[in-house]
Design a protein around this motif. Structure first.
Motif, PDB file in Angstrom:
ATOM      1  N   ARG A 111       0.877  -1.169   0.000  1.00 10.60           N
ATOM      2  CA  ARG A 111       0.000   0.000   0.000  1.00 10.60           C
ATOM      3  C   ARG A 111       0.917   1.222   0.000  1.00 10.60           C
ATOM      4  O   ARG A 111       1.521   1.555   1.011  1.00 10.60           O
ATOM      5  CB  ARG A 111      -0.908   0.002   1.234  1.00 10.60           C
ATOM      6  CG  ARG A 111      -1.892   1.164   1.269  1.00 10.60           C
ATOM      7  CD  ARG A 111      -2.941   0.955   2.339  1.00 10.60           C
ATOM      8  NE  ARG A 111      -2.324   0.635   3.619  1.00 10.60           N
ATOM      9  CZ  ARG A 111      -2.890  -0.134   4.550  1.00 10.60           C
ATOM     10  NH1 ARG A 111      -4.068  -0.670   4.332  1.00 10.60           N
ATOM     11  NH2 ARG A 111      -2.275  -0.370   5.694  1.00 10.60           N
ATOM     12  N   GLY A 112       1.049   1.847  -1.182  1.00 13.77           N
ATOM     13  CA  GLY A 112       2.036   2.909  -1.321  1.00 13.77           C
ATOM     14  C   GLY A 112       3.427   2.317  -1.183  1.00 13.77           C
ATOM     15  O   GLY A 112       3.779   1.332  -1.830  1.00 13.77           O
ATOM     16  N   SER A 113       4.224   2.895  -0.293  1.00 12.09           N
ATOM     17  CA  SER A 113       5.581   2.385  -0.071  1.00 12.09           C
ATOM     18  C   SER A 113       5.630   1.321   1.014  1.00 12.09           C
ATOM     19  O   SER A 113       6.688   0.733   1.257  1.00 12.09           O
ATOM     20  CB  SER A 113       6.499   3.550   0.327  1.00 12.09           C
ATOM     21  OG  SER A 113       6.034   4.163   1.522  1.00 12.09           O
ATOM     22  N   GLN A 114       4.500   1.046   1.662  1.00 14.92           N
ATOM     23  CA  GLN A 114       4.464   0.071   2.758  1.00 14.92           C
ATOM     24  C   GLN A 114       4.155  -1.324   2.229  1.00 14.92           C
ATOM     25  O   GLN A 114       3.128  -1.543   1.587  1.00 14.92           O
ATOM     26  CB  GLN A 114       3.396   0.473   3.780  1.00 14.92           C
ATOM     27  CG  GLN A 114       3.287  -0.500   4.955  1.00 14.92           C
ATOM     28  CD  GLN A 114       2.105  -0.185   5.861  1.00 14.92           C
ATOM     29  OE1 GLN A 114       1.249   0.654   5.524  1.00 14.92           O
ATOM     30  NE2 GLN A 114       2.032  -0.848   7.004  1.00 14.92           N
ATOM     31  N   VAL A 115       5.055  -2.274   2.478  1.00 14.76           N
ATOM     32  CA  VAL A 115       4.830  -3.666   2.084  1.00 14.76           C
ATOM     33  C   VAL A 115       3.975  -4.337   3.158  1.00 14.76           C
ATOM     34  O   VAL A 115       4.361  -4.426   4.322  1.00 14.76           O
ATOM     35  CB  VAL A 115       6.162  -4.413   1.909  1.00 14.76           C
ATOM     36  CG1 VAL A 115       5.897  -5.882   1.589  1.00 14.76           C
ATOM     37  CG2 VAL A 115       6.993  -3.780   0.803  1.00 14.76           C
ATOM     38  N   LEU A 116       2.801  -4.818   2.760  1.00 14.22           N
ATOM     39  CA  LEU A 116       1.876  -5.453   3.691  1.00 14.22           C
ATOM     40  C   LEU A 116       2.102  -6.959   3.767  1.00 14.22           C
ATOM     41  O   LEU A 116       1.998  -7.562   4.838  1.00 14.22           O
ATOM     42  CB  LEU A 116       0.429  -5.165   3.271  1.00 14.22           C
ATOM     43  CG  LEU A 116       0.040  -3.692   3.139  1.00 14.22           C
ATOM     44  CD1 LEU A 116      -1.367  -3.572   2.566  1.00 14.22           C
ATOM     45  CD2 LEU A 116       0.130  -2.981   4.482  1.00 14.22           C
ATOM     46  N   ILE A 117       2.371  -7.576   2.618  1.00 14.82           N
ATOM     47  CA  ILE A 117       2.620  -9.021   2.530  1.00 14.82           C
ATOM     48  C   ILE A 117       3.846  -9.222   1.658  1.00 14.82           C
ATOM     49  O   ILE A 117       3.937  -8.655   0.574  1.00 14.82           O
ATOM     50  CB  ILE A 117       1.407  -9.759   1.924  1.00 14.82           C
ATOM     51  CG1 ILE A 117       0.166  -9.606   2.809  1.00 14.82           C
ATOM     52  CG2 ILE A 117       1.717 -11.238   1.738  1.00 14.82           C
ATOM     53  CD1 ILE A 117      -1.086 -10.205   2.200  1.00 14.82           C
ATOM     54  N   ASP A 118       4.775 -10.044   2.122  1.00 17.85           N
ATOM     55  CA  ASP A 118       6.014 -10.261   1.376  1.00 17.85           C
ATOM     56  C   ASP A 118       6.254 -11.760   1.200  1.00 17.85           C
ATOM     57  O   ASP A 118       6.886 -12.407   2.016  1.00 17.85           O
ATOM     58  CB  ASP A 118       7.180  -9.619   2.129  1.00 17.85           C
ATOM     59  CG  ASP A 118       8.463  -9.605   1.307  1.00 17.85           C
ATOM     60  OD1 ASP A 118       8.399  -9.994   0.128  1.00 17.85           O
ATOM     61  OD2 ASP A 118       9.507  -9.191   1.842  1.00 17.85           O
ATOM     62  N   GLY A 119       5.668 -12.309   0.125  1.00 17.90           N
ATOM     63  CA  GLY A 119       5.930 -13.703  -0.212  1.00 17.90           C
ATOM     64  C   GLY A 119       4.996 -14.704   0.440  1.00 17.90           C
ATOM     65  O   GLY A 119       5.451 -15.729   0.952  1.00 17.90           O
ATOM     66  N   LEU A 120       3.689 -14.468   0.393  1.00 21.27           N
ATOM     67  CA  LEU A 120       2.716 -15.395   0.973  1.00 21.27           C
ATOM     68  C   LEU A 120       2.397 -16.512  -0.010  1.00 21.27           C
ATOM     69  O   LEU A 120       2.027 -16.261  -1.161  1.00 21.27           O
ATOM     70  CB  LEU A 120       1.429 -14.649   1.342  1.00 21.27           C
ATOM     71  CG  LEU A 120       0.250 -15.513   1.801  1.00 21.27           C
ATOM     72  CD1 LEU A 120       0.587 -16.248   3.100  1.00 21.27           C
ATOM     73  CD2 LEU A 120      -1.013 -14.671   1.973  1.00 21.27           C
ATOM     74  N   SER A 121       2.517 -17.743   0.442  1.00 24.20           N
ATOM     75  CA  SER A 121       2.134 -18.908  -0.364  1.00 24.20           C
ATOM     76  C   SER A 121       1.289 -19.830   0.503  1.00 24.20           C
ATOM     77  O   SER A 121       1.761 -20.330   1.531  1.00 24.20           O
ATOM     78  CB  SER A 121       3.369 -19.665  -0.875  1.00 24.20           C
ATOM     79  OG  SER A 121       4.111 -18.875  -1.780  1.00 24.20           O
TER      80      SER A 121
END
Length: 539
Positions: free
Chosen positions: A12-22
């Motif tokens: 969301r913008g520059s904020q990473v909310l999820i990084d590599g969900l599987s």
């Protein structure tokens, strides 16, 4: 039916909310999405729906023609909309009908295979969503929920309870293959929550939901996707709500133990290094003093300095060992609601003696209630029974039409109403409104709002852009400024995340004024331990 996430990155913008969900969510799965307000729960639901792009990875819903429905909490409705129009929109029927009409018009002028496929897809969606049967099903569902109005009734004039039941009807009538629910229990009474629970638990296709109602979660979910901002990751848990709580506590204990071991080992090495540094410095000073006094010659001084230098080498060896020490995942200090209600010098008393009050066509009473100073009172009853109207009467917003109402002075009552209207929707921002309303200097006001998770970006935005959760926290912040003799709270847990609800419970348990609460949250009610219940019935 499956919803598959493959290395999903969501920002969301520059904020990473999820990084590599599987992960894969299949049939018979009801997944609760947990995390603090603003972490990205609703954003994830919209990404599954395809309304928001993801930065990387894939979200696949199988089969390809499966229908995905996102049912947000019912907000303000256009006053000129009918109940039929609201239900058609919430069930996806209006959109499916429009798509079929568009595909039909295209087929009239386009005989290509692509046009035929588009028509078939639209027709399948039309049938699967139950467009042709909604008119027959809707009146029965509304009647079962106690709605005494027709599909042609305008939304203008519907009470909050009636709007909640219309919203629930939209969920119960939906026939999506995959169902996404955002805070579905807000504003529902006990009967509505039972109906929603039965509906969710009877489904055999995937459900993903965001909710703060712990009893509802305990009854429905089979797994959890947790946004863990302390570790910057989204974690999948298998099992129900209580299993998640137990697993989460076990993981916390293990992580804390690892962290404690690391700190113990690191502290011991630092102490060894400090001791070696002190010995090295002391050896050098001793050699210099002895040489200056003539007690030793240059050769002896050199030998003593060499000994001090070896201590310095030991320090470097210890520092290398400290660098190699593996630190465990560190739980960072994450914002949590810092809430405390000042207790007043005296608690307020309320008396209603054969009192009636009227709002529009609805009349409450006659009602006789006596609330002694310091009592903790729960107002309960089905939607449409007049709970919010009673709140307005108790806080002086509404004047009794008959009988007697003896109340504390208005400025001694702290109010959080159901609509959160104590935090108005206006163009000005919190940093302008809050200091004036609270009589706090600007710096103190900003500091207090920050304790409630409302930082620089939030306080500078127009207040009409604040989310319901942000407006709830701003309202609670306002209540924490002064020692009110009574607090009157209408559905205070709505829009709060689970950690914030737990903080609210602790603050209310510690509060020593008179407490009057409207709530359908049974877990919350149990923890507050009310000593009087006012039960209203729908007429």
């Amino acid at each position: 039916m499956t919803v598959a996430f493959e290395d999903v990155v969501l920002a969301r913008g520059s904020q990473v909310l999820i990084d590599g969900l599987s992960t894969v969510i299949g049939n018979d799965s009801c997944i609760g999405i947990f995390g603090p307000n603003g972490c990205g729960k609703s954003t994830l639901l919209q990404a599954i729906l395809g309304e928001l792009p993801i930065e990387a990875g894939r979200i696949d819903v199988r089969p390809v023609l499966a229908t995905v429905g996102y049912v947000p909490q019912l907000r303000d409705l256009p006053p000129d909309a009918t109940v039929r129009e609201v239900l058609r929109k919430r069930t996806g029927v209006a959109d499916a009908e429009a798509r079929l009409a568009q595909a039909s018009r295209r087929l009239e002028v386009d005989a290509s295979a692509a046009a035929g496929d588009a028509f078939n897809d639209a027709l399948n969606r039309f049938i699967s969503l139950g467009v042709d049967s909604l008119e027959d099903r809707a009146p029965t569902v509304l009647a079962d929920l106690g709605c005494e109005f027709t599909l042609d009734r305008l939304c203008a004039g519907l009470s909050g309870g009636e709007l909640a039941r219309v919203g629930l009807a939209g969920i119960l009538l939906s026939q999506y293959d995959v169902l996404l629910l955002d805070e579905p229990t807000n504003d529902l009474d006990a009967a509505g929550i039972r109906s929603l629970t039965d509906f969710v638990t009877s489904r055999t296709t995937p459900v993903l939901l965001v909710s703060h109602d712990r009893r509802f979660l305990e009854a429905t979910i089979t797994g959890v996707l947790e946004f863990d901002p302390s570790l910057d990751r989204v974690v999948r848990f298998e099992g129900g709500y209580r299993s998640w709580q137990e697993e989460r506590e076990r993981a916390r204990i293990v992580l804390q133990a690892e962290h404690d071991r690391f700190e113990t080992d690191a502290t011991a090495l630092r102490q060894q290094a400090d001791a070696s540094r002190q010995r090295s410095a002391a050896g050098t000073r001793s050699a210099n003093r002895a040489y200056a006094s003539g007690r030793i010659d240059k050769l002896q001084r050199g030998a003593m300095r060499e000994g001090a230098t070896s201590e310095g080498s030991a320090v470097k060896a210890i520092e290398r060992k400290l660098d190699r020490l593996n630190a465990p995942d560190q739980v960072r200090k994450v914002w949590s609601l810092k809430l405390e209600f000042p207790s007043p010098a005296r608690a307020g008393a309320f008396t209603l003696d054969s009192t009636t009050a009227k709002q529009g066509d609805f009349e409450l009473g006659p009602l006789s209630v006596s609330i002694a100073p310091g009592q903790r009172v729960r107002i309960a009853g089905p939607n449409g029974s007049g709970k919010s109207l009673l709140v307005d009467l108790l806080v002086g917003r509404l004047v009794a039409t008959h009988g007697r109402a003896t109340l504390p002075p208005v400025d001694e009552i702290g109010l959080l109403d159901q609509q959160r209207s104590v935090v108005p929707l206006q163009d000005s921002n919190l940093v302008e409104w809050f200091p004036e309303t609270s009589d706090l200097p600007v710096v103190e006001a900003r500091t207090l709002l920050a304790k409630f998770g409302l930082g620089g970006d939030d306080v500078n935005r127009p207040m009409n852009t604040l989310s319901p959760g942000e407006r709830t926290r701003a309202g609670l912040a306002l209540l924490s400024v002064a020692p009110y003799s009574a607090l009157v709270l209408d559905e205070p847990t709505n829009h709060l995340d689970l950690p914030a609800i737990e903080q609210l419970e602790q603050a209310l348990v510690a509060y020593r004024g008179t407490l009057i609460v409207v709530t359908h949250d049974e877990e919350f009610a149990e923890r507050i331990s009310f000593d009087q219940h006012v039960q209203l019935e729908r007429h």
